[in-house]
Each structure stands twice: as C-alpha cells, then as structure tokens.
Write a protein that holds these residues in place. Sequence first.
Motif, PDB file in Angstrom:
ATOM      1  N   ALA A 114     -10.298  16.667 -28.926  1.00  0.00           N
ATOM      2  CA  ALA A 114     -11.694  16.091 -29.456  1.00  0.00           C
ATOM      3  C   ALA A 114     -10.909  14.880 -30.056  1.00  0.00           C
ATOM      4  O   ALA A 114     -11.979  14.139 -29.965  1.00  0.00           O
ATOM      5  N   ALA A 115      -9.605  14.746 -30.439  1.00  0.00           N
ATOM      6  CA  ALA A 115      -9.723  13.502 -31.318  1.00  0.00           C
ATOM      7  C   ALA A 115      -8.976  12.335 -30.372  1.00  0.00           C
ATOM      8  O   ALA A 115      -9.455  10.524 -30.782  1.00  0.00           O
ATOM      9  N   PRO A 150      -5.021  15.481 -43.934  1.00  0.00           N
ATOM     10  CA  PRO A 150      -5.749  14.823 -42.845  1.00  0.00           C
ATOM     11  C   PRO A 150      -6.449  14.089 -43.441  1.00  0.00           C
ATOM     12  O   PRO A 150      -6.832  12.700 -42.337  1.00  0.00           O
ATOM     13  N   THR A 160     -11.003  27.351 -31.233  1.00  0.00           N
ATOM     14  CA  THR A 160     -10.168  27.679 -30.906  1.00  0.00           C
ATOM     15  C   THR A 160     -10.182  28.703 -29.224  1.00  0.00           C
ATOM     16  O   THR A 160     -11.285  29.025 -29.795  1.00  0.00           O
ATOM     17  N   HIS A 184      -5.217  26.308 -30.239  1.00  0.00           N
ATOM     18  CA  HIS A 184      -6.575  25.253 -30.644  1.00  0.00           C
ATOM     19  C   HIS A 184      -5.612  23.688 -31.655  1.00  0.00           C
ATOM     20  O   HIS A 184      -6.717  23.159 -31.567  1.00  0.00           O
ATOM     21  N   LEU A 185      -4.961  23.536 -31.186  1.00  0.00           N
ATOM     22  CA  LEU A 185      -3.878  22.371 -31.619  1.00  0.00           C
ATOM     23  C   LEU A 185      -4.324  21.124 -30.197  1.00  0.00           C
ATOM     24  O   LEU A 185      -4.526  20.004 -30.476  1.00  0.00           O
ATOM     25  N   GLN A 225      -7.904  20.352 -30.441  1.00  0.00           N
ATOM     26  CA  GLN A 225      -7.993  19.320 -31.584  1.00  0.00           C
ATOM     27  C   GLN A 225      -7.420  18.083 -31.115  1.00  0.00           C
ATOM     28  O   GLN A 225      -7.920  16.806 -31.160  1.00  0.00           O
ATOM     29  N   VAL A 241      -5.094  14.216 -35.658  1.00  0.00           N
ATOM     30  CA  VAL A 241      -5.612  15.418 -35.249  1.00  0.00           C
ATOM     31  C   VAL A 241      -6.423  15.886 -35.733  1.00  0.00           C
ATOM     32  O   VAL A 241      -7.109  17.390 -35.675  1.00  0.00           O
ATOM     33  N   ARG A 242      -5.207  16.783 -37.085  1.00  0.00           N
ATOM     34  CA  ARG A 242      -5.939  17.399 -38.503  1.00  0.00           C
ATOM     35  C   ARG A 242      -6.950  17.422 -38.573  1.00  0.00           C
ATOM     36  O   ARG A 242      -7.965  18.087 -39.327  1.00  0.00           O
ATOM     37  N   THR A 251      -9.089  16.308 -37.846  1.00  0.00           N
ATOM     38  CA  THR A 251     -10.585  17.137 -36.193  1.00  0.00           C
ATOM     39  C   THR A 251     -11.069  18.342 -35.833  1.00  0.00           C
ATOM     40  O   THR A 251     -10.046  18.957 -35.895  1.00  0.00           O
ATOM     41  N   GLU A 252     -12.056  18.599 -36.048  1.00  0.00           N
ATOM     42  CA  GLU A 252     -12.977  19.665 -35.669  1.00  0.00           C
ATOM     43  C   GLU A 252     -12.636  20.590 -33.945  1.00  0.00           C
ATOM     44  O   GLU A 252     -12.944  19.567 -33.071  1.00  0.00           O
ATOM     45  N   ALA A 253     -12.029  22.046 -34.204  1.00  0.00           N
ATOM     46  CA  ALA A 253     -12.251  21.980 -32.339  1.00  0.00           C
ATOM     47  C   ALA A 253     -12.164  23.415 -32.493  1.00  0.00           C
ATOM     48  O   ALA A 253     -12.125  24.046 -33.683  1.00  0.00           O
TER      49      ALA A 253
END
Length: 490
Positions: free
Chosen positions: A367-368, A121, A349, A360-361, A364, A342-343, A345-347
């Motif tokens: 969000a990114a 990350p 699920t 979930h990916l 993310q 992406v990794r 970034t929090e989001a």
Amino acid sequence: MSEDEKNPAREVITDYAQSHFRYFRTADGTVYAQKNGHPVARPIRSQGTTGSHRQELMVGLFKDGLGVFNGTALKEALDLIEALALSEDVQAVHIRVAPGYDGATWLDLGRSDGQSVRIHPTGWDIAVPDPREVCWRRTQLTGELPLPTKDTNGKGIDLLMRLCNFATAETECLAIAWLIGCLGPSVPVPAPFLTGPQGAGKSTAGRMLLRIVEGMSGDLRRAPKDEENLLAAVAAGWVTALDNLSYMTPDLSDAMCCIVTGAENVKRALFTDGDVFRVGYRRPLLMTGIDVGVIRPDLAERLLPLRLVRPRVRRTEAELWAEYAEVLPVVLGSLLDLTVKVRATEAETPTDLRMADFAHLCAQLDAATGLGVLPAYRAALDDLNDDVIEGDLLAQTVLKHAEGIEPGTALRMTSTEWLHCLSGLYSGEDFRPLPKGWPTTGKVLSDRLKRLQPTLAARGVLIDSGRTREGRYLEMTRSPGTPASEQQAF
C-alpha cells in the motif's frame, strides 16, 4: 579482618551502588543494574570477563576515591542489593529492538553513549531513551551500528541491492520486507533461506542483511549440533544466522519453528535441586545453503525463500566490504525511512496465511510503495509447498487419489482403511514395495496427514478428522473449483 572492619566496607559499597545505579527485576526474577541516566542494564550476578556489573561497581568505587574492596565485601553488598531489588517493580530488558511509549519502537545502536533510534509512524530520530522506558541488555554478540543518515531519498535500498545477487525484483522486495520486520519487536517474521547455485554469494548476501541490524561484527555461524546450543546462541543476540545448511534433522526443524514464532524453555537452575528458570525467546532467523533436503510442512510455512544468481563480475572481499561499510549508514537510514512510511500505512490483514503479522506487513508495504510484496510472498509459499510435496511420497499419493474424487464430495474412512487404500494406490498393479518411512499403522498415517494438512489444503485437498459411534475417521474432500490438472502426481 574482624567483623567490625567488614561492616563499614559492605555499607560503603551498598550506599554507593544505590546512589549511582537503579536496580530492578525482570519477570523471571533476574535482578539487573542500570547506571543512572543510561539505558544499558547488566545482570548483577554476571561473572563475564568484560562489562559485568561487579567490574562496573569496582571501577566506580576506585575512580571516585572510595578505595578497593575485597570480594567478600562486594559479595555481601550485592547479596543485600539483590534481595532488596526483588521487591521492586518488574521491568523487561531487550536485545537490539524494544517497544516504547506511544506506539514507538527503539533500535539499539550498540554505542557506549546509549544513543538509539526511536521509530514512530510520524518519523524517526536518534536519542538516548529514558531508562524507565527502555532497558537494553547487551552481550558479546551485540555489535555497534553506525549513526543512520537522514534524508536519503531511498537510495540506500538501491545501494544494498546492487551489492547482493538476488535473482528477481520480487526476491529483493521480500528481503526488504524481512528487514523491516526485524525492526519490530512484536512481529514474528519468516526465516529467509538464501539459496542458489554454488558461487552465488549466499553467505555474503546473508552477512549483508544481518549486519544492517547487528553491525559489522555480526557474522554467520554453523548450525549447532543440538537444540540447547542453538537456543543459547539465539538468546544472546537478535538475529540468528546459520550458514551453509545441507541437512536439517527433525529436532532442528522443530527448534527453528519455535524460534520463529516464539516458545519458552524451562531449565533447572544451576546448583539447585528444585529451582528452575524460564527462558522465553522469539527471534528473527536467517539461513543459507544450496539445499537442505526434505522440508517439513510446519517449517515450510515459516520460511522465506530468497534465490540468488551467480554474479557476472567478481570483486575482492576487501573491496566489497569496504564499499558496504561506507554505504551502511545510508542503507540503514533508507530502511528506517521506509519503516516509518510502512507503519503509517493502513492495510487489511490477509487471513489465509500462517504468518499473518508478516503478511500484514507485506500488505502495508504494498500500500505504501506498490511493490507487489504480498503476491511475491504467496508465490514463494506456493513454491515451498511444491518442495514439500516433491519430498513426500505420501503427499503425492494423496493428491493422486484426490483426482478421482468429485469436487465438493467428502470421502470418509477409518485411518486403517485409508492406509490400505493409499498403500495399494502407491504399489499399483506391479505391487512395488513400499518405501522406507511409509506409514505402517493407521495411527501413524493419521499423524502424518495432520502434519500435511496445510500443504494439501493449498492444493485443494482438505483433510479432516472426527469421531462417530463406530469410531474415529479421516475425511478427504477435494475443494470445489480445483481442476484435476492442478493436482500433483508422482
């Protein structure tokens, strides 16, 4: 040759092997050899024509001036080494993608020097992994990837999309999300199904997506005729790509479901009566084709439809692939940059989708970047539900019957009573004959409805089952707030 003359040769080989290689076993008991300081591991029992540990050992002994040894001495030495290695610690071997320390993952570039990409990350870099952190297993399907380009500013993604003929921006976003998912060893990803009219470049686009992960030697292949051959191909590589599918048998559909979400196969070991070996697998899968006919509901939840359109300007194969090979390092670098972003970034699920890790990916990635990948994924699944319903007369009949149920009201009957009710609804007043494949017993109907549960629930019709003193029952409920106009009819 006397026994006294054979013993020194066996001891020389054993001493040389233990000083130049590290031997360990995997969870299934297979013993691997790893050259000191190098991340690539080879099974010591491999009899491959190229790159086997036996050949590696013979060449090392010869080049270091210890001589050429006969097969008996080599076999006896390897038998002893294998027995000793069975008491060593267990370590996993990986193809192409592997988990590392501190939340990092590794991407094998397939190079002879062992250089790989460490993805974290906080960033990515190129290095030779510690052999105790990552052990690579390579096969004839493991192609070499170019060294990715640093600081691409995302232009590699644009270059890739210019070479493909994806129909919409949403489709492009889904393809990017799938590629990012392929770089994660623990994320099950849905199988992209590249579809479109004849001449839309489905096979070409499939090869381009595949070769970002598998190198320029990666290629599409015809679907094997049976599950055993399919699993053999899956076990030998990371991404399995099947070209020009036109029909999917129930067995092939079930096998694909297992490949996407993971399963284990147990087979009898060769030349034994009672011993077995276990083969576990979960791999990214890619398919191309114009139409595969009726899609089963369980596979539909694991698919990612990517539609293409015919290009306005045609190019020669040589010109197209020359440009692709030139931009591949930039494409890979941009994909790695985006993966890191992406990794980090929090989001949240999404909890309503079958492929929760991939959802979930997508969240993310949204969000990114703000691309709207998760809504595009939901829309794609909704289209697949339509395909399932259009190909299943029972699903259409159930939805038509649900139109007459008051929202929020549960209607309960036995499976036999439901069969009589739905059969009468399909036949209508003209008593048209029931189609081939229509359920013939209440048990068959119950099993079919259980398989259709996710598809019907997406259209606001909930199917449940239970048991009372009188016997088993099936219960149908139309969700509150679901207008009858949204129900599909036949």
